[in-house]
Design an enzyme around this catalytic site. Structure first.
Site, PDB file in Angstrom:
ATOM      1  N   ASP A 350       1.065  -1.131  -0.362  1.00 20.10           N
ATOM      2  CA  ASP A 350       0.200   0.178  -0.059  1.00 20.10           C
ATOM      3  C   ASP A 350       0.538   1.033  -0.179  1.00 20.10           C
ATOM      4  O   ASP A 350       1.382   1.740   0.726  1.00 20.10           O
ATOM      5  CB  ASP A 350      -0.869   0.275   1.474  1.00 20.10           C
ATOM      6  CG  ASP A 350      -2.322   1.638   1.295  1.00 20.10           C
ATOM      7  OD1 ASP A 350      -2.322   1.320  -0.032  1.00 20.10           O
ATOM      8  OD2 ASP A 350      -1.662   2.129   2.235  1.00 20.10           O
ATOM      9  N   GLU A 387       1.522  -0.212  -5.448  1.00 16.71           N
ATOM     10  CA  GLU A 387       1.029   0.833  -5.312  1.00 16.71           C
ATOM     11  C   GLU A 387       2.120   2.285  -5.433  1.00 16.71           C
ATOM     12  O   GLU A 387       2.133   2.642  -4.294  1.00 16.71           O
ATOM     13  CB  GLU A 387      -0.385   1.110  -4.081  1.00 16.71           C
ATOM     14  CG  GLU A 387      -1.189   2.083  -4.610  1.00 16.71           C
ATOM     15  CD  GLU A 387      -2.037   2.776  -3.412  1.00 16.71           C
ATOM     16  OE1 GLU A 387      -3.365   2.492  -3.682  1.00 16.71           O
ATOM     17  OE2 GLU A 387      -1.593   1.968  -2.197  1.00 16.71           O
TER      18      GLU A 387
END
Length: 705
Positions: A350, A387
């Site tokens: 993330d 990401e």
């Protein structure tokens, strides 16, 4: 003969002690006792705090003798502990000077950052006792699970088909029919469904221990219901599976339940990818709670401004200092642990761009953490997915430091396909995305599998909402609709939200089929969002991070309501699996290097061999030659894909095949179900082998054999 190191050398009250081993960190069972080891570069003293399981007050507090400290590590063996019935924490003493980044407070009981089992929040959604002096309680873990002959599957990246899901949402709805709603055990019960759909990897939103009551507040729309930290992107303990996600969490058996899920998924050919959040923790900013890192070594673990405030590149109050060697080692230890002890197949990071920032926030040219993970021997076969952006404005899609290993969530693929679907995109851009984005990734040997292709994900609209809403509708979040992105590239097909108009509903269904058809014929790795295959809706909410209700839960009744959509998804996935030419290891060369008489990929428009590349074009077709499939030993059929995103029908001239071959129709999104798609191998011969009429906003996929 008894080992010398199993004999105590010190006593503290009734407890027998011995100098411990500094590595590994955490609490580890050794002959006769438990070895406790914890690092702090600035603490002046450390005390081990022991509780009977669930007890409100400690049963003992044992200071680490000075001679038990080696460098900046406190380590101690405590003998004869009933380690299955205790919880432990630490008190750290040291300077309290927030301007200097020091937050020591010996009145706080702190959780071990290396805790592999965490209690205290054993049942999902049970309101905590806010007077408890120790909320997230480290426990001693027994890594004694019988894996039998299981191992990570090591599916080739280009062969993956990823299904992103939230553990609780997947089976929490009463219609799921599972015994243990919203749990790891619930997912196990749905493995046959995942196999029928055809996915071979699930990407789980955070399963680490987190606090669902972080920033909890009353739901402004549903009186009596609370808004929670539902998604879990705010880690409490990086090494421990969430107790509240386990049917057996109240018994402290969450480790075994999750491992059983992984083992059963592997038996069924499905990999497990974990969504990991190393960019920040649940301790928040200067006003946040003491849980672990802040009270142990705030200055080491967090990125701080010169005045001692927290840098907030995560958008969540703080930012982990991941390129500090100590924090870097913790991240590496964590991932190695999940790969080795849980047989995890890969990790999605993330806001991964944060991992490439130096301690003052500047992007590094050669980030040591990213390089370390890329070349680590234990993680050598794990998928590493970034990401490639963060909340501080760093956007690295196509430029993320890859070291030959990292794949990326391709946000540009998402944006390009969304625009094209509603008739706004440029075909030149779409051609790049369909090829695995060579404009972004054809450097340093990065292949198409670098690109994780997705149109929807947990963050944003579902596929149904993408074709049903022009704008977000996040009022239920209690933030005056100010949260969530405004850049959705969505189109409601003529009416905002649900409608009884048959024409609009038919167009929406067709657009969803267009989306998955394009996704499954694109080079790279396709990822679909949980529930898109049955038309799950969040009623226009594109940021459902706080809802433990039907906004997030998968409604299994939709499997009947939208059976034709599920069938179409299933057929498209099976078609991708059946054709290696859709899953190339290397980027297309746009030439014939196999001697077939055709280039590996050729481009067409309404006229064969003549694509319309003009900015106003809304039509594009391409053909793949199966003799250029991903492996030289494999030959495949010819595949032709025609896309008409215009609001009018168009006649497409089809390129000719070698003698003795025919075009067959695999899919036509403009045809009514069940003629919209066929099982691979059952495709219907095309009536006119020279051309076809492609309806407005439709996709046709042909196979030549």
């Amino acid at each position: 003969m008894e080992r010398i190191d199993s004999q105590p050398t010190h006593k503290y009250g009734d407890f027998k002690l011995r100098r411990g081993r500094p590595l590994p960190f955490g609490a580890n069972i050794v002959p006769g006792g438990v070895n406790f080891s914890i690092f702090s570069s600035y603490a002046t003293s450390c005390t081990l705090v022991l509780f009977q399981k669930h007890a409100s007050e400690p049963m003992a507090e044992i200071p680490f003798p000075d001679e038990f400290r080696i460098g900046n590590v406190f380590s101690m063996i405590v003998f004869d502990l009933d380690y299955e019935n205790i919880e432990y924490g630490y008190r750290m003493d040291g300077p309290f000077n927030p301007k200097e980044g020091q937050w020591f407070d010996s009145s706080k009981v702190l959780m071990d950052p290396y805790a592999k089992l965490i209690g205290g929040r054993d049942i999902w959604g049970k309101t905590p006792d806010w007077s408890d002096i120790y909320h997230h309680r480290a426990r001693i873990a027994l890594d004694d699970f019988d894996w039998e002959d299981d191992r990570p599957l090591e599916i080739d990246p280009e062969d993956q088909i990823i299904y992103e899901m939230h553990v609780r949402s997947f089976t929490r709805h009463p219609s799921s029919g599972v015994k243990h709603l919203g749990t790891f055990a619930g997912i196990r019960a749905k493995i046959p469904y995942l196999k029928e759909l055809g996915v071979n990897a699930i990407e789980l939103m955070p399963v680490y221990e987190f606090d669902e009551f972080e920033n909890s507040r009353p739901n402004p729309v549903k009186p009596g219901e609370m808004l929670l930290n539902y998604w879990g992107y705010s880690t409490v303990g990086f090494f421990a599976p969430k107790a509240g996600y386990a049917a057996t969490g109240k018994l402290g058996m969450q480790m075994d339940e999750f491992k059983t899920l992984v083992k059963d998924l592997h038996r069924n050919g499905i990999e497990v990818i974990l969504d990991v959040v190393f960019n920040h923790t649940a301790e928040g900013n200067e006003n946040g709670p003491y849980i672990s890192f802040r009270g142990i070594d705030n200055k080491t673990y967090y990125m701080l401004t010169p005045d001692g405030y927290y840098f907030n590149f995560s958008g969540c109050g703080n930012t982990l200092n991941c390129n500090n060697p100590i924090v870097r080692n913790m991240v590496l230890d964590c991932l190695r642990y999940w790969a080795a002890e849980y047989h995890i197949d890969g990790f999605r990071f993330d806001l991964a761009s944060i991992l490439g920032r130096d301690p003052w926030g500047a992007p590094l040219q050669n980030p040591p953490l990213l390089e370390t993970l890329a070349f680590d021997p234990i993680l050598a076969k794990c998928k590493l997915i970034a990401e490639a952006w963060d909340a501080g404005g760093l956007y690295q899609v196509g430029s993320f430091p890859a070291f030959g290993r990292w794949a990326e969530w391709n946000g540009k693929y998402r944006d390009s396909i969304r625009k094209f679907l509603k008739g706004d995109g440029t075909v030149g851009d779409i051609a790049q995305r369909l090829q695995g984005s060579p404009d972004l990734y054809a450097w340093e040997g990065r292949g198409p599998a670098t690109s994780i292709n997705f149109i929807t994900a947990h963050d944003g609209f579902t596929l149904m909402d993408l074709v049903s809403y022009n704008g977000k509708h996040n009022e239920a979040n209690g933030e005056n609709n100010n949260d969530g992105t405004n850049d959705n590239d969505s189109w409601n097909c003529g009416w905002e939200g649900p409608t009884d108009a048959p024409g609009i509903n038919a167009l929406r269904k067709r657009q969803m089929k267009n989306a998955v058809a394009i996704l499954m014929v694109s080079q790279g790795v396709p990822m679909i969002l949980m529930g898109d295959e049955v038309g799950r809706t969040q009623h226009g909410n594109n940021n459902t991070y706080c809802h433990d209700n039907e906004l997030n839960w998968q409604d299994w009744n939709l499997l009947k309501t939208n059976a034709d959509l599920f069938k179409f998804f299933k057929h498209c996935i099976a078609f991708r699996k059946a054709h290696p030419v859709l899953r190339n290891r290397h980027h297309f060369q746009n030439r014939d290097y196999a001697g077939s008489g055709y280039a590996d990929i050729t481009w067409h428009g309404t006229q064969a061999w003549n694509a319309d590349w003009s900015p106003s074009s809304r039509t594009l077709a391409f053909m793949l030659c199966g003799k250029h499939a991903k492996a030289a030993t494999v030959t495949d059929n010819y595949i032709y894909v025609a896309m008409n995103m215009h609001w009018e029908s168009h006649w497409f001239e089809i390129p000719g095949l070698p003698p003795g071959m025919q075009w067959r129709v695999f899919a036509n999104t403009g045809a009514p179900s069940p003629e919209d798609s066929w099982e691979p191998g059952q495709e219907q011969v095309l009536d006119n082998q020279h051309g076809l009429l492609l309806g407005d906003r439709s996709v046709v996929i042909l196979v030549g054999k």
